[in-house]
Design an enzyme around this catalytic site. Sequence first.
Site, PDB file in Angstrom:
ATOM      1  CG  ASP A  46      74.240 -50.916  26.394  1.00 52.01           C
ATOM      2  OD1 ASP A  46      74.891 -51.842  25.883  1.00 52.01           O
ATOM      3  OD2 ASP A  46      74.761 -50.045  27.114  1.00 52.01           O
ATOM      4  CG  ASP A  89      78.331 -35.320  25.525  1.00 55.71           C
ATOM      5  OD1 ASP A  89      78.661 -35.081  26.705  1.00 55.71           O
ATOM      6  OD2 ASP A  89      77.165 -35.185  25.108  1.00 55.71           O
TER       7      ASP A  89
END
Length: 443
Positions: A52, A205
Site C-alpha cells: 500500500d 485481527d
Amino acid sequence: MQEDLELGNQNFPMVLVQIPMYNEREVFKLSIGAACRLIWPLDRLIVQVLDDSTDPTIMEMVSTECGKWATKGINIKCERRDNRNGYKAGALKQGMRHSYVKTCTYIAIFDADFQPEPDYLERTVPFLIHNPELALVQARWKFVNAKKCLMTRMQEMSLNYHFTAEQESGSTRHAFFGFNGTAGVWRLAAMEEAGGWKDRTTVEDMDLAVRVGLHGWKFVFVNDVSVKSELPSQFKAFRFQQHRWSCGPANLFRKMTMEIIRNKRVTIWKKLYVIYSFFFVRKIIVHFFTFFFYCFILPTSVFFPEVNIPTWSTVYFPFMITLFNAIATPRSFYLVIFWVLFENVMAMHRTKGTFIGLLEGGRVNEWVVTEKLGDALETKLLPQVRKPRNGFLERINSKEMMVGIYILCCASYNLVFGKTVLYIYLYMQALAFIIAGIGFIGT
C-alpha cells in the site's frame, strides 16, 4: 511433514503467505526474504506482498525485491490498489479477491517487520492438517531489539506476559484467544465461513478471530514457535500503537456484544468468557481501574485522612501481575517494579483510547503505522536517522508531565502531613510519569 516427503509435493497443501506493508523502507527486504526462505515445496507456496506504499521510490524498491525472488523460482505476487480504504484490513480483503487465493488451503500472515524462521510452516501447518476443527495456529513473538532501550525492555515484559497469561491460557482453557494480527496461520475455509476481513475497526485481527470463534472453530497457541519482530523504540510511536490497541478492542466490543449474545453456535460459557473475560475485563476495566485507582484515587486520598484504603487492595494486583511477569521474563526480574510503574503511565493512554472506542470518538479509526528502524538496529546506523532540530522540546509529553507533577505534589503532602508511607509509592510513580514526560524512556 518429513514423513510425507516421499509421497511428493502434491501431498503438501497450498499455502499463501501474505505480507501487508505501507512505506516500509527499512524492513521490507527482511520480511520478503524471510517469507521466500520458508521451507515448503515451491509449487505449493505463494508469497503475496500487499504493498500500500505511496512513496514511488519505495514502491519501485519493493517491486525490484519481488522480481529478484521471482527469478529464484519463488511464486511471488506484488499486489497494489489505488486507495488505502480500510488500511491493513482493506489490503488483506483486496488480496483475498485474487483468483489464485482460491487454490490455497491455508494462509500465513506476517507484518512487514516479522521474520519467520525457515521451518515455520513445517512446525505450524501440521496442527491444521491433523486437527480439522482448528482454524488458527498462532506463534509467539520474539524481539530483535528488546535490549535497545528501557522502553523496549518494558514492552518485551508486557508482551511476554500477554502471551503467557492471555494467549496460552486462552488456548488451553477455551481454545479461543485474539489473533495477534501476524505470525499466525489461518484455515481459509474458516475465514470465509466467518465473512472474511472487515475494516469496521482498527483491530481487524481481533474482529476476525471473534467471528471465527463464534462459528465454533478452535484456535491453538504454539508457545515454542516464535517469530522475530521489532518493537517500537520511540515513545511517540509506542503511544500511537497503544492507542490503536486499546481503542480498537473497545470499539469492537461496542459493535459485537449483541452479536455474541445472540450467537447459537457456541456454549453460554464460551460467550460469557468472550464478553466478560476477554473483552470487558481485559480490554476495558483493567485500563480504567489501573489509571483511575493508582494514578488518581490513590494519590488524591492523601488529602482526605478519613478515607481508609485497605493496604491489600493496593498491593494484591501489582504483586500478582509482578509474579506472573517474573515467570514470563525472568531475565528482566530486576525491572519489574519500574515495569509496574510504566504500565500505570501507559494506562493513561489506554484509558483514553478505550473511551474513544466505546464512544466512537473522532480518533476511533485512526491508524498510524508504527515506525520501524529495521537494519539500523543491527548495523549501528541510528545516528543517521533524522532527528528534529529542537530535539528536547519535541520529546516533551505534556500529559505525562502534568500527571507526574500532580502525583509529586500528593507525595510531598503525604510526606509532610500524612501518617502513612504511601509517599514512597507516589514518589516512584511520579518519577515514572516525569521520565516519560521528558522523553527519556525511548530512543
